[in-house]
Structures are given as structure tokens and as C-alpha cells.
Design a protein around this motif. Structure first.
Motif, PDB file in Angstrom:
ATOM      1  N   LYS A   3      27.920  31.652  36.440  1.00  0.00           N
ATOM      2  CA  LYS A   3      28.474  32.979  36.544  1.00  0.00           C
ATOM      3  C   LYS A   3      28.631  33.645  35.220  1.00  0.00           C
ATOM      4  CE  LYS A   3      28.067  33.466  39.796  1.00  0.00           C
ATOM      5  NZ  LYS A   3      26.954  33.197  39.633  1.00  0.00           N
ATOM      6  N   ILE A   4      28.824  34.733  35.335  1.00  0.00           N
ATOM      7  CA  ILE A   4      28.982  35.847  34.481  1.00  0.00           C
ATOM      8  C   ILE A   4      29.297  35.593  33.050  1.00  0.00           C
ATOM      9  CG2 ILE A   4      29.947  38.036  34.542  1.00  0.00           C
ATOM     10  CD1 ILE A   4      30.666  37.653  37.152  1.00  0.00           C
ATOM     11  N   PHE A   5      30.446  35.948  32.708  1.00  0.00           N
ATOM     12  CA  PHE A   5      30.840  35.867  31.348  1.00  0.00           C
ATOM     13  C   PHE A   5      30.230  37.009  30.624  1.00  0.00           C
ATOM     14  CE2 PHE A   5      32.955  33.690  28.332  1.00  0.00           C
ATOM     15  CZ  PHE A   5      32.346  33.938  27.147  1.00  0.00           C
ATOM     16  N   ILE A 115      32.303  40.697  48.451  1.00  0.00           N
ATOM     17  CA  ILE A 115      33.391  40.168  47.616  1.00  0.00           C
ATOM     18  C   ILE A 115      33.482  38.662  47.841  1.00  0.00           C
ATOM     19  CG2 ILE A 115      35.883  40.301  47.157  1.00  0.00           C
ATOM     20  CD1 ILE A 115      35.860  43.078  48.441  1.00  0.00           C
ATOM     21  N   HIS A 116      33.841  37.913  46.795  1.00  0.00           N
ATOM     22  CA  HIS A 116      34.006  36.468  47.025  1.00  0.00           C
ATOM     23  C   HIS A 116      35.464  36.042  46.925  1.00  0.00           C
ATOM     24  CE1 HIS A 116      34.262  35.159  42.700  1.00  0.00           C
ATOM     25  NE2 HIS A 116      33.485  36.202  42.481  1.00  0.00           N
ATOM     26  N   LEU A 117      35.827  35.093  47.797  1.00  0.00           N
ATOM     27  CA  LEU A 117      37.197  34.578  47.844  1.00  0.00           C
ATOM     28  C   LEU A 117      37.379  33.349  46.962  1.00  0.00           C
ATOM     29  CD1 LEU A 117      37.978  34.716  51.690  1.00  0.00           C
ATOM     30  CD2 LEU A 117      38.378  36.477  49.968  1.00  0.00           C
ATOM     31  N   GLN A 150      41.296  38.962  38.567  1.00  0.00           N
ATOM     32  CA  GLN A 150      40.178  39.912  38.476  1.00  0.00           C
ATOM     33  C   GLN A 150      39.024  39.454  39.372  1.00  0.00           C
ATOM     34  OE1 GLN A 150      39.320  39.941  34.226  1.00  0.00           O
ATOM     35  NE2 GLN A 150      40.479  41.846  33.952  1.00  0.00           N
ATOM     36  N   ASP A 151      38.656  38.184  39.190  1.00  0.00           N
ATOM     37  CA  ASP A 151      37.399  37.626  39.738  1.00  0.00           C
ATOM     38  C   ASP A 151      37.683  36.709  40.915  1.00  0.00           C
ATOM     39  OD1 ASP A 151      34.823  36.667  40.041  1.00  0.00           O
ATOM     40  OD2 ASP A 151      34.937  35.324  38.323  1.00  0.00           O
ATOM     41  N   ASP A 152      37.738  37.130  42.137  1.00  0.00           N
ATOM     42  CA  ASP A 152      37.357  38.455  42.565  1.00  0.00           C
ATOM     43  C   ASP A 152      38.436  38.957  43.525  1.00  0.00           C
ATOM     44  OD1 ASP A 152      35.418  40.469  42.359  1.00  0.00           O
ATOM     45  OD2 ASP A 152      34.228  39.707  44.004  1.00  0.00           O
ATOM     46  N   LYS A 153      39.630  38.277  43.447  1.00  0.00           N
ATOM     47  CA  LYS A 153      40.703  38.618  44.381  1.00  0.00           C
ATOM     48  C   LYS A 153      41.321  39.979  44.039  1.00  0.00           C
ATOM     49  CE  LYS A 153      41.529  33.752  45.358  1.00  0.00           C
ATOM     50  NZ  LYS A 153      42.411  32.567  45.229  1.00  0.00           N
ATOM     51  N   LYS A 184      31.357  31.016  48.497  1.00  0.00           N
ATOM     52  CA  LYS A 184      30.610  30.051  47.667  1.00  0.00           C
ATOM     53  C   LYS A 184      29.924  30.747  46.501  1.00  0.00           C
ATOM     54  CE  LYS A 184      31.189  26.408  50.434  1.00  0.00           C
ATOM     55  NZ  LYS A 184      31.737  25.099  50.010  1.00  0.00           N
ATOM     56  N   GLU A 185      30.515  31.839  46.029  1.00  0.00           N
ATOM     57  CA  GLU A 185      29.864  32.602  44.973  1.00  0.00           C
ATOM     58  C   GLU A 185      29.848  31.814  43.674  1.00  0.00           C
ATOM     59  OE1 GLU A 185      28.908  35.619  41.977  1.00  0.00           O
ATOM     60  OE2 GLU A 185      30.594  34.248  42.020  1.00  0.00           O
ATOM     61  N   GLU A 186      30.917  31.072  43.427  1.00  0.00           N
ATOM     62  CA  GLU A 186      30.990  30.301  42.184  1.00  0.00           C
ATOM     63  C   GLU A 186      30.181  29.003  42.300  1.00  0.00           C
ATOM     64  OE1 GLU A 186      32.020  31.807  39.770  1.00  0.00           O
ATOM     65  OE2 GLU A 186      33.696  33.116  40.263  1.00  0.00           O
ATOM     66  N   LYS A 187      29.589  28.764  43.446  1.00  0.00           N
ATOM     67  CA  LYS A 187      28.735  27.588  43.630  1.00  0.00           C
ATOM     68  C   LYS A 187      27.283  28.063  43.709  1.00  0.00           C
ATOM     69  CE  LYS A 187      31.108  24.398  43.190  1.00  0.00           C
ATOM     70  NZ  LYS A 187      31.678  24.078  41.858  1.00  0.00           N
ATOM     71  N   PRO A 212      31.786  44.453  43.719  1.00  0.00           N
ATOM     72  CA  PRO A 212      32.770  44.567  42.640  1.00  0.00           C
ATOM     73  C   PRO A 212      33.003  43.198  42.002  1.00  0.00           C
ATOM     74  CG  PRO A 212      33.893  44.537  44.759  1.00  0.00           C
ATOM     75  CD  PRO A 212      32.428  44.352  45.044  1.00  0.00           C
ATOM     76  N   ASP A 213      32.183  42.817  41.068  1.00  0.00           N
ATOM     77  CA  ASP A 213      32.267  41.464  40.498  1.00  0.00           C
ATOM     78  C   ASP A 213      31.809  41.473  39.048  1.00  0.00           C
ATOM     79  OD1 ASP A 213      32.717  38.774  40.389  1.00  0.00           O
ATOM     80  OD2 ASP A 213      30.949  38.194  41.538  1.00  0.00           O
ATOM     81  N   GLY A 214      32.379  42.383  38.268  1.00  0.00           N
ATOM     82  CA  GLY A 214      32.008  42.486  36.859  1.00  0.00           C
ATOM     83  C   GLY A 214      32.801  43.611  36.217  1.00  0.00           C
ATOM     84  N   TYR A 534      38.655  38.971  31.768  1.00  0.00           N
ATOM     85  CA  TYR A 534      39.153  37.590  31.695  1.00  0.00           C
ATOM     86  C   TYR A 534      38.458  36.680  32.698  1.00  0.00           C
ATOM     87  CZ  TYR A 534      42.909  39.949  29.167  1.00  0.00           C
ATOM     88  OH  TYR A 534      43.614  40.706  28.274  1.00  0.00           O
ATOM     89  N   PHE A 535      37.307  37.075  33.196  1.00  0.00           N
ATOM     90  CA  PHE A 535      36.577  36.249  34.167  1.00  0.00           C
ATOM     91  C   PHE A 535      36.418  34.818  33.645  1.00  0.00           C
ATOM     92  CE2 PHE A 535      34.013  39.000  37.281  1.00  0.00           C
ATOM     93  CZ  PHE A 535      34.991  39.970  37.322  1.00  0.00           C
ATOM     94  N   HIS A 536      36.848  33.858  34.427  1.00  0.00           N
ATOM     95  CA  HIS A 536      36.670  32.425  34.137  1.00  0.00           C
ATOM     96  C   HIS A 536      37.460  31.979  32.907  1.00  0.00           C
ATOM     97  CE1 HIS A 536      32.581  32.217  36.456  1.00  0.00           C
ATOM     98  NE2 HIS A 536      33.442  33.044  37.007  1.00  0.00           N
TER      99      HIS A 536
END
Ligand SMILES: [Zn+2]
Length: 570
Positions: A3-5, A115-117, A150-153, A184-187, A212-214, A534-536
Motif C-alpha cells: 500500500k500507499i505511503f 472503501i476498505h474496513l 484516516q485509512d480508511d475508517k 482485504k484491501e491491505e492484503k 477515498p483512499d489517499g 499518516y497512512f500506515h
């Protein structure tokens, strides 16, 4: 998924992308909720939205790969769907329970929000550094704290309440609103891959929408290709003085390895020790000189951090599990960084391989071939150029922001993240996280990986499982959907400096890869705090102000999308 960063400081494109600001030129539909009314609703409902976010954070929805949900994620899913139902949404599950769907209204066409939980875990090292416990959902005077804030709640809370403002104010729509909740977005995207297999977007929609994930506003995402390079034949040779019995290093494919070591068995330990000490000096000096005829990609002075220890001293210090017995250990301490920006780190795996390549009394087996491949094809480079992956940047691509090289911003990056030695299968595997440049294809990546590995008797293949490779994607500047998002952002955020919103290219991979006619849109607003992503990271948090502002912006944008005459689709 890797993911991102954002390391956005380096990535921002302050160009306005040639998007003029038409403002409210389109005549609003009769039942449109005015922006001022949306703002009033947001003011009145901030407390409820905060409570929802705080409680959502308290579900530790850290997932594993695969098709099972953890109880905490399942409970969060039910909480989110129930909350949506009280707002007026129809709810259902899909993709064998991995996905939740919230639907409002009717229409041939639909507007989607993905959106991911799930959230990334909090490591033991990181835990004591959190100001408030990461799964407490602590609300202070002006912030909400916790993993997922933030990510992603945070995005989830803002989108749900955005819809609520519209529903409560009796807005009427030309399209159906569909909020799709993944787990499973982080997987490996098992969730939405399964969902879109069941309900292909072309047939079932959503017609268009946002992820909305960034940060506001992503113009495009590099591709991704997780590739394994495999070398077979680990056998030792009784004819050689030295034999390598293990090689370890790296924590994840999408992280620059900050520690790596080789375990060496020797028939003459003192001679081997003397050779290795000499090689460490020689290699370190060569790297420091910035010039080498042997090491690919050495273009400037580089400071190595290699060391040598007796086997027992190393085991006493680091206590590695199940380490085969040896006599000496060569190790490197690097600097971790995200795999999408490998030039920000120092790769310990590479340093160890450069040294292993120079050992004179080892057999020509998988270790040696891997060392040679790394030395001549990767070396100090991070752009895949040693493998033959070309870099071009045609005029239709935006130019790199000041201080960032075009190849880093637009081209392919390559991070050697992991090595795994499997004695049972008699093979050694290198795992590389390629971020496919905007003018490269994954075909190019895999072909060059295969051709270069074959030169050293290795093979290359995408990693097994879903989600190992996606092509790059970007919008050109005159795309109606991107324009719509930019204009919405500018209309809601009055009083911002003229150069906002920031439109930029990112190396991230999000759900955007699975759909067409979507834009990655928030929830992180880099104005006024440029470092607010502050993602991750430890101490992930969101300001209440940003959360509320997101809900207003999402409401305004969704209303536009749901009411406009013609969908802005390709
Ligand atoms: Zn995310």
C-alpha cells in the motif's frame, strides 16, 4: 496489498493541471441541497459522526490473506451496515461475505464509492510510540486518534455522513448510490476481485465514482508487479573451502530490507575470515568511490554498512530461529523505506549480495547465481534499468515536481524486498516489488525479468495468488471526471490558496486498479498541513475539522455525480 505511503513532500505536483474553475455553471437540479445547507447538516451531526469513527477504530480489523474474515472485521462490517440501514440505505453482503454493499435510490446508472474496513497492524516496536492506544479511538479536543483514523475508517465515516446529509435533506437523484465496503484491501484485494467477478462493473456498475483512499487528488497510480526470481540448486561442494548454508533478509516485499545476513561454513575458518574482512573493506571502498566496472547502477558515492561475526556470537546477539549451523556470518544493516520509493532506503540484501558475488571459494550454485544477477542487473539502481526496462516520458504526462527526478516520479521502480531459501525445494527465491511506470507495461517488466534471470540460469514469474500485478493508470488533464473532482474540491474549499488542489501521480495501488471511471479522492487534505498523511504510520489520526470538511466535500461531490445529466465516463 502493497500500500500507499505517500512521501508526498516529494511527490506533489502543484500544477493546476490546466483546469479552470467553472464554479457553479451547471444549473442545479430542482431537489439539489445547497452547499450552505450541507454545511449546516454537517455542523449538527458532527458528534454522531465522531462517535461512529471512534467506535469503528475500536474494531481491530487487521486481516489475513485469504477468504476468511476475522471476528473483529465481521463485527465492524455489521456495525457499518447497520449504521447505513438507519440512514436509509438498503444493505447486503456479497463476495462470500467479504464485501458489504449499501445502496440508496434507483437508476440505470450508479455512482460508487469503494472503501476498505481493514487496517494494517501495529507492530510491537511501534506500539509504545503511540500517544493514544492505536485501537482506542480516542477523541481529543480537535482530533480522533487510532489506526484507520484516516485509512480508511475516517473516509468511511465522512462518506456515510455525506450521504446522510443528502438523504435527510430529501435530495433526489438520477442515479443509484452504491457504497462498497471491502475487507482485504491491505492484503491482496481478495474481496473486490471476488466481488467484480460476481458482478462485473461493465454489466452491473458502478458507472463511475471515487475511491477515498489517499490524498486529494490523485491523477494516476503506477502499476504494480510482484515478481519472484528463482534460482535452483543449493548444494554445497566438498571441493570448495566455503559453502553458504543460508541467506536471510527483508521483512516484506514492499519494504526496503534493513537487515540481511549470509551464513557461511568453512573448512578453514581463519582463511575465510581473512578473505571476508578484506572483501568488506575492498567493496566498501569501491562503493564509496562511486565508480565500479562490476556493480550496476553505482553512479555516486555510497556508504555500505557491512559486518562480519562468528556464528555463535551472531546467534547470541540476534537469536534467529532455525538458523543452520555455520562458522561465520556476513551481515548488512540497511535503511528501511517503502518499496514504492526504494531510493529513500538502503538495501541490506543488495549489500550482502555484492559481497557474496566476490567470494572466491564457493560453488557455482543458486547463491552464486543470485549474487551475480543482483550485482550486474540491480546493483545500486532502483529503476529496473539494469534489467532493460526502458524509461520514457512523453509530453502527455505531467512533468515531475521540483526536486524529484522524472524517472522516480513517472518511471518504474524496483525493490528487492525479500530472499527466501528453501532447502526442501532446493531453491532460492528473490522477491521484487516493481512499481510499473506510467509508460511501461507489466509485460515489459516480466519479459525483462525473465530474460535477465535466464542469463544466470534463473526463472522469473509473477507471485502466485490474486493481486500480484496491475497495470499503471492515469488521467490526462482534460478528463471530465477528474475535472469534476477538482472543481468540487475548489468549490467547497473556498479560501484555499490558488494552487490547491494538488493533483499528482502516485506509486500507490488502491481499489482504483479494479475499476474504470473512478478517481482516488481524499480523505487526506494536504492544506493547511502539508504533512497530514499518516497512512500506515504510528499515531495515525485525523483532525475533526478535516473529517467534517471531507463529509461536506463528499456530499457536494456525490450530489453532483448523482444528479448530473450525463455521466463523465470514458
Ligand atoms: Zn487504504
Amino acid at each position: 496489498m502493497q500500500k500507499i505511503f505517500f512521501y508526498l513532500a516529494g511527490l506533489l505536483c502543484l500544477s493546476s493541471m490546466g483546469c479552470s474553475l467553472p464554479g457553479e455553471s451547471a444549473r442545479p437540479a430542482a431537489s439539489a441541497v445547497p452547499l450552505e445547507q450541507i454545511r449546516k447538516s454537517a455542523d449538527a451531526q458532527t458528534g454522531d459522526m465522531l462517535k461512529f469513527l471512534s467506535k469503528s477504530i475500536q474494531y481491530q480489523s487487521v486481516e489475513d490473506f485469504g477468504y476468511q474474515l476475522k471476528p473483529a472485521t465481521e463485527a465492524l462490517m455489521q456495525y457499518a451496515l447497520n449504521t447505513g440501514a438507519t440512514m436509509g440505505f438498503k444493505t447486503r453482503r456479497a463476495a462470500k461475505g467479504l464485501v458489504g454493499v449499501l445502496e440508496y435510490g434507483e437508476g440505470e446508472e450508479s455512482v460508487g464509492v469503494l472503501i476498505h474496513l481493514d487496517v494494517v497492524p501495529v507492530s510491537d516496536e511501534e506500539l509504545p510510540q503511540w500517544t493514544h492506544p492505536p485501537f482506542s479511538g480516542t477523541i481529543t479536543g480537535d482530533e480522533v486518534w487510532g489506526r484507520g483514523a484516516q485509512d480508511d475508517k475516517g473516509a468511511l465515516a465522512s462518506v456515510l455522513w455525506a450521504a446522510k446529509y443528502l438523504i435527510d435533506n430529501k435530495a433526489s437523484f438520477k442515479r443509484k448510490l452504491v457504497i462498497i465496503l471491502g475487507t482485504k484491501e491491505e492484503k491482496s484485494f481478495e474481496d473486490l476481485v471476488e466481488y467484480f467477478n460476481e458482478f462485473p462493473q461493465k454489466e452491473f456498475g458502478p458507472t463511475f465514482g471515487f475511491v477515498p483512499d489517499g490524498a486529494y487528488i490523485s491523477q494516476g497510480e503506477k502499476g504494480i508487479a510482484d515478481v519472484d526470481i528463482t534460482f535452483t540448486g543449493l548444494s554445497a561442494s566438498p571441493l570448495q573451502r566455503d559453502n553458504i548454508v543460508d541467506w536471510r533478509g527483508g521483512t516484506a516485499i514492499n519494504t526496503v530490507a534493513d537487515f540481511s545476513y549470509l551464513v557461511i561454513k568453512s573448512r578453514d575458518v581463519e582463511k575465510t575470515r581473512a578473505e571476508l574482512s578484506g572483501l568488506i573493506r575492498q567493496l566498501s571502498d569501491e562503493l564509496k568511490s562511486g565508480v565500479s566496472s562490476r556493480i550496476y547502477g553505482l553512479t555516486k558515492a555510497y556508504q555500505a554498512n557491512l559486518g562480519l561475526q562468528d556464528y555463535q556470537a551472531f546467534v547470541d546477539q540476534y537469536a534467529p530461529e532455525g538458523l543452520p549451523k555455520g562458522d561465520l556470518v556476513v551481515f548488512s544493516k540497511g535503511v528501511a523505506a517503502h518499496g514504492s520509493a526504494p531510493w529513500m532506503g538502503k538495501n541490506a540484501l543488495v549489500e550482502v549480495a555484492l559481497l557474496g558475488d566476490r567470494m572466491s571459494c564457493v560453488p557455482d550454485n543458486a547463491y552464486k547465481q543470485a549474487f551475480q544477477w543482483i550485482t550486474s542487473k540491480i546493483g545500486l539502481s532502483t529503476d529496473g534499468s539494469g534489467l532493460g526496462i526502458p524509461f520514457t516520458a512523453s509530453a502527455k504526462l505531467p512533468s515531475a515536481p521540483q526536486g524529484m527526478s522524472p524517472v522516480a516520479y513517472l518511471g518504474t521502480s524496483a525493490n528487492l524486498g525479500l530472499v527466501s531459501v528453501n532447502a526442501h525445494d532446493d531453491r532460492l527465491r528473490l522477491s521484487i516489488d516493481f512499481r510499473t511506470g506510467f509508460e511501461n507495461t507489466n509485460d515489459q517488466i516480466i519479459t525483462h525479468a525473465q530474460e535477465s534471470a535466464a542469463q544466470f540460469h534463473g526463472t522469473a514469474a509473477y507471485q502466485a495468488g490474486v493481486g500480484s500485478h496491475y497495470e499503471p493508470f492515469y488521467y490526462t488533464t482534460d478528463e471530465p471526471l477528474l475535472d469534476l473532482m477538482i472543481n468540487a474540491y475548489k468549490t467547497v474549499n473556498t479560501g484555499y490558496p490558488a494552487e490547491t488542489p494538488y493533483v499528482f501521480m502516485t506509486p500507490a495501488t488502491t481499489y482504483l486498479k479494479l475499476v474504470t471511471n473512478f478517481v482516488n479522492f481524499g480523505p487526506v487534505d494536504l492544506y493547511p498541513d502539508f504533512y497530514a498523511n499518516y497512512f500506515h504510520e504510528k499515531n495515525e489520526r485525523t483532525t475533526i475539522k478535516s473529517l467534517v470538511n471531507n463529509s461536506i466535500l463528499y456530499a457536494y461531490t456525490l450530489q453532483k455525480m448523482l444528479q448530473m445529466d450525463k455521466a463523465p465516463v470514458r
